[in-house]
Motif scaffolding. Structure first.
Motif, PDB file in Angstrom:
ATOM      1  N   PHE A  72       0.818  -1.191  -0.037  1.00  0.00           N
ATOM      2  CA  PHE A  72      -0.086  -0.125  -0.098  1.00  0.00           C
ATOM      3  C   PHE A  72       0.913   1.299  -0.061  1.00  0.00           C
ATOM      4  O   PHE A  72       1.321   1.903   0.946  1.00  0.00           O
ATOM      5  CB  PHE A  72      -0.867   0.024   1.164  1.00  0.00           C
ATOM      6  CG  PHE A  72      -1.896  -1.168   1.420  1.00  0.00           C
ATOM      7  CD1 PHE A  72      -2.937  -1.340   0.544  1.00  0.00           C
ATOM      8  CD2 PHE A  72      -1.626  -2.167   2.213  1.00  0.00           C
ATOM      9  CE1 PHE A  72      -3.939  -2.326   0.661  1.00  0.00           C
ATOM     10  CE2 PHE A  72      -2.226  -3.352   2.282  1.00  0.00           C
ATOM     11  CZ  PHE A  72      -3.551  -3.404   1.648  1.00  0.00           C
ATOM     12  N   VAL A 115       0.623   4.271  -0.326  1.00  0.00           N
ATOM     13  CA  VAL A 115       0.274   5.666   0.322  1.00  0.00           C
ATOM     14  C   VAL A 115       0.557   5.797   1.781  1.00  0.00           C
ATOM     15  O   VAL A 115       1.004   6.598   2.413  1.00  0.00           O
ATOM     16  CB  VAL A 115      -1.337   5.883   0.414  1.00  0.00           C
ATOM     17  CG1 VAL A 115      -2.159   4.730   1.214  1.00  0.00           C
ATOM     18  CG2 VAL A 115      -1.591   6.982   0.712  1.00  0.00           C
ATOM     19  N   TYR A 131       2.013   8.892   4.106  1.00  0.00           N
ATOM     20  CA  TYR A 131       1.060   9.237   5.067  1.00  0.00           C
ATOM     21  C   TYR A 131       0.649   8.188   6.339  1.00  0.00           C
ATOM     22  O   TYR A 131       0.906   6.871   6.072  1.00  0.00           O
ATOM     23  CB  TYR A 131      -0.422   9.444   4.370  1.00  0.00           C
ATOM     24  CG  TYR A 131      -0.500  10.655   3.393  1.00  0.00           C
ATOM     25  CD1 TYR A 131      -0.325  12.187   4.009  1.00  0.00           C
ATOM     26  CD2 TYR A 131      -0.127  10.339   2.247  1.00  0.00           C
ATOM     27  CE1 TYR A 131      -0.239  13.086   2.912  1.00  0.00           C
ATOM     28  CE2 TYR A 131      -0.122  11.389   1.192  1.00  0.00           C
ATOM     29  CZ  TYR A 131      -0.325  12.765   1.579  1.00  0.00           C
ATOM     30  OH  TYR A 131       0.019  13.728   0.685  1.00  0.00           O
ATOM     31  N   TYR A 156      -2.285   6.746   7.505  1.00  0.00           N
ATOM     32  CA  TYR A 156      -3.534   6.500   7.260  1.00  0.00           C
ATOM     33  C   TYR A 156      -4.528   5.869   8.084  1.00  0.00           C
ATOM     34  O   TYR A 156      -4.472   4.821   8.370  1.00  0.00           O
ATOM     35  CB  TYR A 156      -3.345   5.604   5.848  1.00  0.00           C
ATOM     36  CG  TYR A 156      -4.825   5.877   5.005  1.00  0.00           C
ATOM     37  CD1 TYR A 156      -4.599   6.873   3.852  1.00  0.00           C
ATOM     38  CD2 TYR A 156      -6.130   5.260   5.277  1.00  0.00           C
ATOM     39  CE1 TYR A 156      -5.853   7.264   3.284  1.00  0.00           C
ATOM     40  CE2 TYR A 156      -7.067   5.401   4.242  1.00  0.00           C
ATOM     41  CZ  TYR A 156      -7.172   6.363   3.577  1.00  0.00           C
ATOM     42  OH  TYR A 156      -8.094   6.668   2.772  1.00  0.00           O
ATOM     43  N   THR A 162      -9.423   4.961   6.945  1.00  0.00           N
ATOM     44  CA  THR A 162     -10.356   3.865   6.205  1.00  0.00           C
ATOM     45  C   THR A 162     -11.845   3.992   6.275  1.00  0.00           C
ATOM     46  O   THR A 162     -12.593   3.797   5.195  1.00  0.00           O
ATOM     47  CB  THR A 162     -10.104   2.610   6.918  1.00  0.00           C
ATOM     48  OG1 THR A 162      -8.659   2.484   6.591  1.00  0.00           O
ATOM     49  CG2 THR A 162     -10.570   1.530   5.782  1.00  0.00           C
ATOM     50  N   SER A 216     -12.501   6.181   3.223  1.00  0.00           N
ATOM     51  CA  SER A 216     -12.145   5.337   1.945  1.00  0.00           C
ATOM     52  C   SER A 216     -10.975   4.523   2.279  1.00  0.00           C
ATOM     53  O   SER A 216     -10.016   5.003   2.695  1.00  0.00           O
ATOM     54  CB  SER A 216     -11.704   6.574   0.893  1.00  0.00           C
ATOM     55  OG  SER A 216     -11.224   5.727  -0.337  1.00  0.00           O
ATOM     56  N   GLY A 217     -11.277   3.395   1.716  1.00  0.00           N
ATOM     57  CA  GLY A 217     -10.268   2.212   2.027  1.00  0.00           C
ATOM     58  C   GLY A 217      -9.056   2.476   0.856  1.00  0.00           C
ATOM     59  O   GLY A 217      -9.125   3.436   0.107  1.00  0.00           O
ATOM     60  N   ILE A 218      -7.884   1.984   0.719  1.00  0.00           N
ATOM     61  CA  ILE A 218      -6.976   2.396  -0.084  1.00  0.00           C
ATOM     62  C   ILE A 218      -6.671   0.884  -0.823  1.00  0.00           C
ATOM     63  O   ILE A 218      -7.224  -0.315  -0.710  1.00  0.00           O
ATOM     64  CB  ILE A 218      -5.451   2.641   0.674  1.00  0.00           C
ATOM     65  CG1 ILE A 218      -5.079   1.675   1.810  1.00  0.00           C
ATOM     66  CG2 ILE A 218      -5.691   3.822   1.314  1.00  0.00           C
ATOM     67  CD1 ILE A 218      -3.836   1.965   2.541  1.00  0.00           C
ATOM     68  N   GLN A 248      -3.572  -2.910  -8.207  1.00  0.00           N
ATOM     69  CA  GLN A 248      -3.626  -1.989  -9.132  1.00  0.00           C
ATOM     70  C   GLN A 248      -2.906  -2.665 -10.375  1.00  0.00           C
ATOM     71  O   GLN A 248      -3.094  -2.270 -11.473  1.00  0.00           O
ATOM     72  CB  GLN A 248      -2.786  -0.827  -8.765  1.00  0.00           C
ATOM     73  CG  GLN A 248      -2.566   0.306  -9.624  1.00  0.00           C
ATOM     74  CD  GLN A 248      -3.706   0.749 -10.281  1.00  0.00           C
ATOM     75  OE1 GLN A 248      -4.781   0.691  -9.848  1.00  0.00           O
ATOM     76  NE2 GLN A 248      -3.743   1.679 -11.466  1.00  0.00           N
ATOM     77  N   TYR A 301     -15.828  -0.161  -0.965  1.00  0.00           N
ATOM     78  CA  TYR A 301     -14.738   0.946  -1.102  1.00  0.00           C
ATOM     79  C   TYR A 301     -14.269   1.088   0.282  1.00  0.00           C
ATOM     80  O   TYR A 301     -12.997   1.934   0.326  1.00  0.00           O
ATOM     81  CB  TYR A 301     -15.325   2.115  -1.649  1.00  0.00           C
ATOM     82  CG  TYR A 301     -16.381   2.912  -0.964  1.00  0.00           C
ATOM     83  CD1 TYR A 301     -15.729   3.933  -0.234  1.00  0.00           C
ATOM     84  CD2 TYR A 301     -17.451   2.549  -0.801  1.00  0.00           C
ATOM     85  CE1 TYR A 301     -16.602   4.820   0.595  1.00  0.00           C
ATOM     86  CE2 TYR A 301     -18.561   3.580  -0.240  1.00  0.00           C
ATOM     87  CZ  TYR A 301     -17.931   4.566   0.520  1.00  0.00           C
ATOM     88  OH  TYR A 301     -18.681   5.257   1.142  1.00  0.00           O
ATOM     89  N   LEU A 315     -11.413  -2.671   1.156  1.00  0.00           N
ATOM     90  CA  LEU A 315     -10.287  -2.109   0.319  1.00  0.00           C
ATOM     91  C   LEU A 315     -10.491  -2.528  -1.281  1.00  0.00           C
ATOM     92  O   LEU A 315      -9.488  -2.792  -1.853  1.00  0.00           O
ATOM     93  CB  LEU A 315      -8.987  -2.549   0.833  1.00  0.00           C
ATOM     94  CG  LEU A 315      -8.851  -2.534   2.101  1.00  0.00           C
ATOM     95  CD1 LEU A 315      -7.207  -3.123   2.630  1.00  0.00           C
ATOM     96  CD2 LEU A 315      -8.843  -1.133   2.912  1.00  0.00           C
TER      97      LEU A 315
END
Length: 356
Positions: free
Chosen positions: A7, A9, A13, A15, A18, A21-23, A29, A199, A203
């Motif tokens: 992950f 991000v 950050y 994070y 969640t 918004s999940g990542i 991807q 979402y 995730l």
């Protein structure tokens, strides 16, 4: 598994958002890129096997949540599916809702003119529900399993006992702030219907979700359509009534394929690990926030809680948290923070350091 590599991000950050918004994982991807590359190169040929592909997604969802694949449906989000569910019910139903529950739960019920009553959202939530059942005698309880505003989590054992004591009460749950946080057995639960977007804690990005129902729910839904002819076109001939209601039109293999890939990732990480990490960090966070007087009374006095918290925060504290690259979200009168399996005690300690 290196979560910062999976992950990206998390490299920049802390994070804690969640609940908003999940990542997306890097491996997912890559799958999404491959999916779209194939679509670019193959065009309509790419969709030839989409029916089998989507059935595999349903199978994955039903396995993950211990449901029946015949009663598992794919939806673009919670709201669409919940509205579809409501439109299939007789208008004589009486709904028990939770005061201040997510608008996507309460508003569709209220706006359709159903008779409604509300259980207060406080440290006595379960008792409040019991009291309202006695005085209001609802036929449907619609509830978020975890409240978005402050993280209060309904006791799942309570729901199972409630269903056993009130077998004619339909219990319908929004699992968007719950699914993906623990190993959950739908068939053995007290729920009749579980609907969730993918979402947040799943995730899985945007544009996907799911519906699980039990066999006993069928007699309540779209009874005016039972007996009417179903489509006979070859590409629809195997569809049943509720499939046509919950899954109208085309389904996007990118979005629902992402949901499947996320479930596979969860299974790779291990649901035991995920549940233990969330519960461990959540309990430590609750104690730390309570000691600093940052929690409301109704949250502080609950024996069990989720990993979502709404903490007292003024403008200056919010600015300091933002400056420390800690991602959160203002919700209601406070600042909402949430801990998933990719968060650890160091993330909490960083937040506490800024607070102190």
């Amino acid at each position: 598994m290196d979560f910062k590599e999976q992950f990206p991000v998390l490299k920049d950050y802390t994070y804690l958002n969640t609940a908003s918004s999940g990542i997306i994982a890097e491996s997912i991807q890559q799958w999404r890129r491959s999916h779209d590359d194939q679509f670019v190169m193959q065009g309509s040929k790419f969709r030839v096997q989409q029916a089998d592909f989507l059935q595999d997604v349903r199978q994955t969802v039903s396995r993950f949540l211990h449901g029946n694949i015949e009663n598992t449906f794919l939806t673009q989000n919670f709201s669409l599916a919940f509205n579809t569910f409501l439109d299939g019910l007789a208008r004589s139903h009486r709904f028990l809702l939770i005061a201040s529950d997510y608008p996507s739960v309460n508003y569709p019920v209220e706006s359709r003119g159903f008779s409604c009553a509300y259980a207060d959202l406080d440290e006595h939530l379960e008792q409040n529900i019991l009291d309202k059942i006695i005085t209001f005698r609802p036929t449907v309880l619609a509830i978020s399993l975890v409240q978005y505003i402050n993280g209060i989590k309904i006791n799942l054992g309570f729901l199972k006992r409630l269903k056993a004591q009130n077998p004619d009460l339909l219990i319908v749950a929004d699992g968007t702030q719950f699914c993906g946080t623990e190993d959950f057995n739908f068939e053995q639960s007290g729920l009749d219907v579980l609907i969730s977007s993918g979402y947040k804690w799943m995730l899985a990005g945007y544009g996907n979700g799911f519906v699980l129902i039990k066999d006993t729910v069928y007699p309540y839904l779209y009874q005016e359509r039972v007996g009417l002819a179903l489509p006979k076109e070859p590409f629809l001939k195997d569809r049943k009534l509720l499939s046509l209601c919950f899954e109208p039109g085309h389904l996007d293999t990118l979005n629902f394929g992402t949901l499947k890939q996320s479930i596979l990732l969860f299974e790779e990480v291990g649901l035991d690990f995920i549940q233990n990490r969330i519960e461990t960090v959540g309990k430590i966070a609750k104690q730390a926030f309570a000691e600093r007087g940052l929690l409301s009374k109704e949250v502080a006095q609950r024996a069990d809680h989720s990993a979502i918290f709404n903490i007292t925060a003024d403008v200056e504290l919010i600015k300091r948290i933002d400056a420390a690259d800690i991602l959160t979200l203002q919700r209601g009168a406070g600042l909402r923070v949430a801990f998933h399996f990719y968060n650890d005690e160091q993330d909490l300690e960083k937040l506490l350091k800024v607070i102190d």
